[in-house]
Enzyme design. Structure first.
Site, mmCIF file in Angstrom:
data_model
loop_
_atom_site.group_PDB
_atom_site.id
_atom_site.type_symbol
_atom_site.label_atom_id
_atom_site.label_comp_id
_atom_site.label_asym_id
_atom_site.label_seq_id
_atom_site.Cartn_x
_atom_site.Cartn_y
_atom_site.Cartn_z
ATOM 1 N N LYS A 154 19.184 10.539 4.433
ATOM 2 C CA LYS A 154 19.227 9.545 5.524
ATOM 3 C C LYS A 154 18.161 9.827 6.580
ATOM 4 O O LYS A 154 17.437 8.929 7.004
ATOM 5 C CB LYS A 154 20.625 9.534 6.148
ATOM 6 C CG LYS A 154 21.671 8.905 5.219
ATOM 7 C CD LYS A 154 23.050 8.968 5.781
ATOM 8 C CE LYS A 154 23.666 10.342 5.736
ATOM 9 N NZ LYS A 154 23.921 10.916 4.409
ATOM 10 N N ILE A 155 18.054 11.091 7.012
ATOM 11 C CA ILE A 155 17.083 11.401 8.067
ATOM 12 C C ILE A 155 15.659 11.344 7.516
ATOM 13 O O ILE A 155 14.752 10.795 8.157
ATOM 14 C CB ILE A 155 17.392 12.767 8.711
ATOM 15 C CG1 ILE A 155 18.774 12.720 9.384
ATOM 16 C CG2 ILE A 155 16.317 13.152 9.726
ATOM 17 C CD1 ILE A 155 19.311 14.058 9.860
ATOM 18 N N THR A 229 13.571 20.031 11.927
ATOM 19 C CA THR A 229 14.744 19.599 12.700
ATOM 20 C C THR A 229 16.010 19.798 11.872
ATOM 21 O O THR A 229 17.059 19.277 12.236
ATOM 22 C CB THR A 229 14.645 18.104 13.100
ATOM 23 O OG1 THR A 229 14.454 17.341 11.903
ATOM 24 C CG2 THR A 229 13.527 17.839 14.080
ATOM 25 N N SER A 230 15.910 20.530 10.758
ATOM 26 C CA SER A 230 17.081 20.622 9.868
ATOM 27 C C SER A 230 17.933 21.859 10.146
ATOM 28 O O SER A 230 18.957 21.766 10.800
ATOM 29 C CB SER A 230 16.650 20.559 8.409
ATOM 30 O OG SER A 230 16.480 19.208 8.052
ATOM 31 N N ARG A 231 17.519 22.992 9.650
ATOM 32 C CA ARG A 231 18.229 24.242 9.926
ATOM 33 C C ARG A 231 17.210 25.373 9.982
ATOM 34 O O ARG A 231 16.260 25.412 9.192
ATOM 35 C CB ARG A 231 19.274 24.549 8.835
ATOM 36 C CG ARG A 231 20.534 23.682 8.898
ATOM 37 C CD ARG A 231 21.402 23.960 10.123
ATOM 38 N NE ARG A 231 22.592 23.111 10.196
ATOM 39 C CZ ARG A 231 22.677 21.953 10.830
ATOM 40 N NH1 ARG A 231 21.625 21.461 11.464
ATOM 41 N NH2 ARG A 231 23.801 21.272 10.859
ATOM 42 N N GLU A 260 19.674 31.096 16.230
ATOM 43 C CA GLU A 260 20.005 30.321 17.439
ATOM 44 C C GLU A 260 21.424 30.560 17.940
ATOM 45 O O GLU A 260 21.717 30.332 19.113
ATOM 46 C CB GLU A 260 19.765 28.823 17.210
ATOM 47 C CG GLU A 260 20.632 28.165 16.177
ATOM 48 C CD GLU A 260 20.238 26.689 15.961
ATOM 49 O OE1 GLU A 260 21.021 25.823 16.315
ATOM 50 O OE2 GLU A 260 19.137 26.424 15.435
ATOM 51 N N HIS A 292 17.987 22.745 19.482
ATOM 52 C CA HIS A 292 18.838 21.997 18.527
ATOM 53 C C HIS A 292 19.390 20.717 19.185
ATOM 54 O O HIS A 292 20.611 20.551 19.312
ATOM 55 C CB HIS A 292 19.988 22.897 18.031
ATOM 56 C CG HIS A 292 20.535 22.455 16.695
ATOM 57 N ND1 HIS A 292 20.939 23.346 15.740
ATOM 58 C CD2 HIS A 292 20.740 21.214 16.163
ATOM 59 C CE1 HIS A 292 21.386 22.670 14.682
ATOM 60 N NE2 HIS A 292 21.265 21.384 14.921
#
Ligand code: NAD
Length: 330
Positions: A154-155, A229-231, A260, A292
């Site tokens: 989706k992203i 921007t994922s992990r 993080e 995040h």
């Protein structure tokens, strides 16, 4: 249903409280994160609700089982922070918010790319100091360049639309290519080799951990842009820093970071930074680290609140659990 809600921030209350009134649900907002030391706070509740830097390991889930917890509610799409297999064995459904606003994350990924490319983060501080010099701020046209998208869910798809709007060519890697997408799929190695911009949109799994590491950085073009921007664990930070020192990257935008937990989302400004790798990353002028926050739009937080509470209500009413997360192979 009574929910123990971990890692509460002010905006969680604002968005969750009004919607909880639509259901027979009461929420205890806890400021503390969910970890071994705080899991006992869930006693007396029916469900726990956690965010991305909380975690539930095997031992904690077994404790939840003993407490009679009936659901684990994730305020996220990603579920790598929960031992899904143990939850399944303990018959505690894990429910997520699969899609709250893919556009929110993709738009932020683009913001990171535009910022590190055109140095707007540095221009902002320069002009405020009445320094109108533009030396060092030269960027590159994105138009006509090639973007490599890793993960076309989706992203990834929302990002592809944006990148195409900028006139970029798209190459992509996904183990499950989507035949309806107008992109050229290739091996992950070829995507790394041929892209001017690499943007990561796959989940963190044992297969994707450290997909960006010394060997794959070596494949990349000199002057590549990397956006994550994922992990955080998709990137081996030590190798990224080495690549930055070798001047491999024109720009790196990181909304996520492997260490993080306990640092992101907190005001640490009075603390000594103990994480040497984060400290090093923050010194590079062509690296932008954010905390995040790609998901953080009104629309996304509202959708997270609505879907999380709908998930909770489905458990308490015995309705079909459309957002349940099952272990691989089940
Ligand atoms: P999605 O499930 O719709 O898409 C993920 C895609 O990755 C799928 O097409 C899948 O086939 C693909 N994939 C699986 N294994 C892969 C691999 N080894 N290599 C490449 N691709 C692979 O998920 P989504 O909604 O697009 O979200 C993607 C990720 O974004 C989430 O897993 C989450 O970690 C992250 N995320 C971050 C934020 C944030 O605020 N920073 C917010 C939401 C989601």
């Amino acid at each position: 249903m009574k929910i123990a809600f971990y890692s509460t921030k002010p905006y969680d209350k604002i968005y969750f409280e009004p919607y909880s009134k639509d259901y027979d649900i009461t929420i205890k907002f806890l400021a503390v994160p969910c970890k071994e030391e705080t899991i006992s706070l869930a006693a007396g509740y029916d469900a726990v609700c956690i965010f991305v830097n909380d975690y539930l390991n095997k031992n904690m889930i077994k404790q939840l089982k003993d407490m009679g917890i009936k659901a684990i509610l994730l305020r996220s799409a990603g579920f790598n922070h929960v031992d899904i297999k143990t939850a399944y064995e303990c018959e505690i459904p894990v429910l997520r918010v699969p899609s709250y606003s893919p556009e929110a994350v993709a738009e932020f990924a683009m913001a990171l790319l535009l910022t590190v490319n055109r140095h707007t983060h540095r221009a902002y501080t320069r002009t405020r100091d009445f320094n109108m010099n533009i030396n060092g701020f030269m960027g590159t046209d994105l138009h006509g360049k090639t973007a490599g998208v890793i993960g076309t869910g989706k992203i990834g798809q929302a990002m592809i639309k944006i990148l195409k709007g900028f006139g970029m060519e798209i190459i992509a890697y996904d183990p499950y290519p989507n035949p309806n997408l107008d992109v050229t799929y290739d091996t992950i190695e070829n995507v790394f080799r041929n892209a001017d911009v690499i943007t990561l949109h796959c989940p963190l799994t044992p297969e994707t951990k450290h997909i960006v590491e010394a060997r794959t950085i070596e494949l990349m073009k000199d002057g590549v842009y990397l956006i994550n921007t994922s992990r955080g664990d998709l990137i081996r930070t030590e190798d990224l820093i080495e690549g930055l020192l070798q001047k491999k990257f024109a720009g790196v935008g990181l909304d996520v970071y492997d260490e993080e937990d306990g640092v992101f989302y907190e005001d640490n400004s009075n603390e000594i930074m103990e994480d040497q790798q984060l400290a090093r990353l923050l010194t590079f002028p062509n690296v932008l680290v954010t905390s995040h926050m790609s998901f953080f739009t009104k629309e996304a937080v509202e959708a997270i609140a609505k879907v999380t509470l709908k998930n909770a209500d489905a458990v308490q009413k015995g309705l079909p659990l459309e957002n349940i997360v099952l272990p691989a192979g089940v």
